[in-house]
Design an enzyme around this catalytic site. Sequence first.
Site, mmCIF file in Angstrom:
data_model
loop_
_atom_site.group_PDB
_atom_site.id
_atom_site.type_symbol
_atom_site.label_atom_id
_atom_site.label_comp_id
_atom_site.label_asym_id
_atom_site.label_seq_id
_atom_site.Cartn_x
_atom_site.Cartn_y
_atom_site.Cartn_z
ATOM 1 N N GLU A 259 0.818 -1.207 0.000
ATOM 2 C CA GLU A 259 0.000 0.000 0.000
ATOM 3 C C GLU A 259 0.857 1.264 0.000
ATOM 4 O O GLU A 259 0.665 2.157 0.828
ATOM 5 C CB GLU A 259 -0.966 -0.008 1.193
ATOM 6 C CG GLU A 259 -1.883 -1.214 1.162
ATOM 7 C CD GLU A 259 -3.020 -1.164 2.165
ATOM 8 O OE1 GLU A 259 -2.820 -0.630 3.257
ATOM 9 O OE2 GLU A 259 -4.100 -1.680 1.823
ATOM 10 N N ASP B 264 -8.626 -8.952 3.322
ATOM 11 C CA ASP B 264 -8.386 -7.891 4.296
ATOM 12 C C ASP B 264 -9.467 -7.833 5.367
ATOM 13 O O ASP B 264 -10.316 -6.951 5.323
ATOM 14 C CB ASP B 264 -8.317 -6.540 3.557
ATOM 15 C CG ASP B 264 -7.724 -5.443 4.419
ATOM 16 O OD1 ASP B 264 -7.258 -5.751 5.525
ATOM 17 O OD2 ASP B 264 -7.721 -4.290 3.973
ATOM 18 N N GLU C 179 -12.655 -2.809 11.793
ATOM 19 C CA GLU C 179 -12.544 -1.910 10.643
ATOM 20 C C GLU C 179 -13.662 -2.101 9.609
ATOM 21 O O GLU C 179 -14.302 -1.144 9.195
ATOM 22 C CB GLU C 179 -11.181 -2.107 9.976
ATOM 23 C CG GLU C 179 -11.037 -1.294 8.710
ATOM 24 C CD GLU C 179 -9.706 -1.522 8.001
ATOM 25 O OE1 GLU C 179 -8.814 -2.167 8.568
ATOM 26 O OE2 GLU C 179 -9.580 -1.033 6.861
#
Length: 873
Positions: A335, A416, A444
């Site tokens: 990332e 993820d 998240e």
Amino acid sequence: MRCVFLLIMLCGLAIAEDGLKAWLRYAPPPMSRSLNEYPIPSRIVVLNSTMSSPVFTASQEVVQGIQSMFGISLDVDDAESIQSRIDTSKWHGNLQENPFEQFPLRLPKADTTQIWPAIIGTIDVFEERYPGKLPDLTGLQPDGFYINISSSAILILGRNERGALYGSFKYLSDLAQGTAFPTTHMSNPDVPIRWVNQWDNLHGRGRQGSIERGYAGASIFFENGLVRDNLDRARQYARLLASIGINAVVVNNVNADSGILSDRNIEGLARIADAFRPYGIQLGISCYFASPEKYGLPTADPLDEDVIAWWNNITNVIYERIPDMAGYLVKANSEGQPGPLTYNRTLADGANMFARALRPHGGTVMFRAFIYDASKLNLKANWRDDRAVQAAQFFDGLDGMVDDNVVIQIKNGPIDFQVREPVSSLFSHIRRARTALEIQVTQEYLGQQCHIVYLGSMYKEIMDFDFAVDNTSAPLSKILNGQQFDRKAGGYAAVVNAGLDETWLGSHLAMSNLYAYGHLAWNPSRDPEELVRDWTRLTFGHDEKIVETIFDMSMTSWPAFENYTANLGLLSMVDAATHFGPDPGYRVHSAIATRAYKGSIGIDRTVDNGSGYAGQYPKRIADMYENVDATPDELLLFFHHVPYTRRLHSGSTVIQRIYDAHYAGSQTVHDYIGKWKSIKQMVDVEQYENVLSRLKFQAGHALVWRDAINNYFHDLTRIPDEKGRVGNHPWRIEAEDMDLDGYVIHEVRPAVSASGGRGIVTSSTTKMGIAAATIGFPAGEYALAINYFDVATGCSAWQVFLNDQPTAQWAGDGEFKLGHSPSRSINGASATRITFSNITVAPGDVLRIEGTPDGQEMAPLDYISFLPLGIVD
Ligand code: GCW
């Protein structure tokens, strides 16, 4: 006398519970037992303790716990001073054969000769002092502990100092729960690495450090680019984590700031380590790979001699100040972060550079496997493109190339932290290097602590997943503890992201996930159901009704969340900015993709016709996932692209299952409100209200999710819901259909996040808007639900009038209360609902809402519903 005392203590229960003490409240234990049945020593005898030693902490903890639970204050002595009063004559090397019948209890104060001590220390020191008295404890591992309760003493002994502390927490937890007291108990951790990762930034939230994907306020470690002066919360955090067996915390974000390695910050980190040390918690540091460049070198090439020297030097400097530093955590080539590949070196070269700097000090480098290259993905053009296959492509070839103080830290799934993923294939590829499982406690993608989602069951499922390596039973936990591939053990890391909020995670109920994580990392065979019950007793109380209510809500919460967000292995359809609200259209071809087309859906990950990810597993598992009929329903769309009309094992079609699941899941969480209300009298007021408001939020947001996803598929596929619910809302009045004055219609993006695709906003940022409607519903009592958008750019106020009578009001201030990633836009992340009960109306009545904008939040409204009793819509 004692009973009276206990009663007085129980009556004193009405202390406000802000959540800070979490499961370490040490509230009076259940009255169902008489006090005589609790093994409470008459004194504490502490072996080998200095102030910063976990053994000393253990003794203090036991004193404090017993004082708080039973109102009994105990003296602490060292072994020498009390030697003559300890009667060791009955200890004979096999203490468990000498159990108590009834605890002798505290002896009368006048009796100065006899004591019934709790002896706390390490095995070695105990043996030195009392040779030949213990049974064979050679099986006790580092951090392990041994507890023995006999009529002559309570022994709480650790293989090391930390073990003595863990044993003390176990003893106190048994007392606090009033459960059975085993007379002898030995416990070893399954793995040495039981870490927590905090994604704390040095800067970011005003002067305070922000936390990436944190939903509980600012950092407890950093402010203004530096380590905080006041580390009280860091100390309390260490205590909490030690009580569940955690032994290290990486304190800064994996998206690391090179400033963490400045002289001042190393000093600060040393202070954090000092605060952690009495709890046996070691400090870890996330490193920015290109740090050497930030400190003046021309490169950060891991094979460059100056770079190697730079890392060796900074590591030495850190260890001078923090001799027990746990090690480094590295996010490289992921990332946008630089890494060894940036310098044309291998991942192994990068990992080994850190490993070699750490080796002389006994440190470990946790090297993350979360590596994918989004630039190589074009899902729209290429059917076989898939992020899931990439990690193994990056890591195959590295096995056997890394030093043994490197641990490859692998996220549970190949994507993820989604609501459901298969366990990452990478765990079965890496046979020689040590590995650790990375999971998220911070939610998240799972409702960001504003939805309750108990994850103990998910963690357990992951740890138990059988890779069937070489056709043998190979659960993940056995791969991690080294047994499967006959190598050194690795372990576990959880992204926790606790913050300054007094609830630690932003929600009282979210704490069960942290509790479950610690216990499962210690012992993967623990039962997540038992864990949530234990946690409830310790956090809220022993009443069966409380325990069973919270148990029931917890155990149904992960399936419910999965139901009303993404089912059948479909990945989370969250918006890109916040990961909180629905945006299914965006996800069709994103790196977290759904490939939801008009007639068919899912990602083909077969070897035969797809990305080939299924083939990355050992044969038995690969065969299962390759075969559409053998793939379990819950992962069908993760591995296969199928028509919406395909029949599942359950008998339903894919599309009908999607519709049904969204209705079922949102109904389940709606019912939590009533369940929670049923224990109102038994829970602290502050805690009760806090949880209630979140449950209401969740129930409303679950409907936003339900409708967004169902409408999306309904529009896309044109396949009707067999039960006629989707798109059919007889009790709603759309805001855009009301008589508007000072309000204008707003096209919401994504359209599915508003009922009918549209809402209303005031036409100016300063003037109130009015929306009115004449009611046509039958006369009666209703719940009035109002869907609106709570945007982070202001706090609008709304007032509701019925026939000109003020009836209800509220403010759009959720951004200050809820903690999820705030949305600056009118979308699925800001969409929410408020409900007012017992509203009586008759046909012809006029409802009027006055919305007063604030800042850039223009009192947005979506729709109102008049809901007859029992209708959820
Ligand atoms: O899922 C993503 C998160 C990022 C995080 C990244 C990672 C710390 O959205 O916030 O970065 O994973 O795990 O590295």
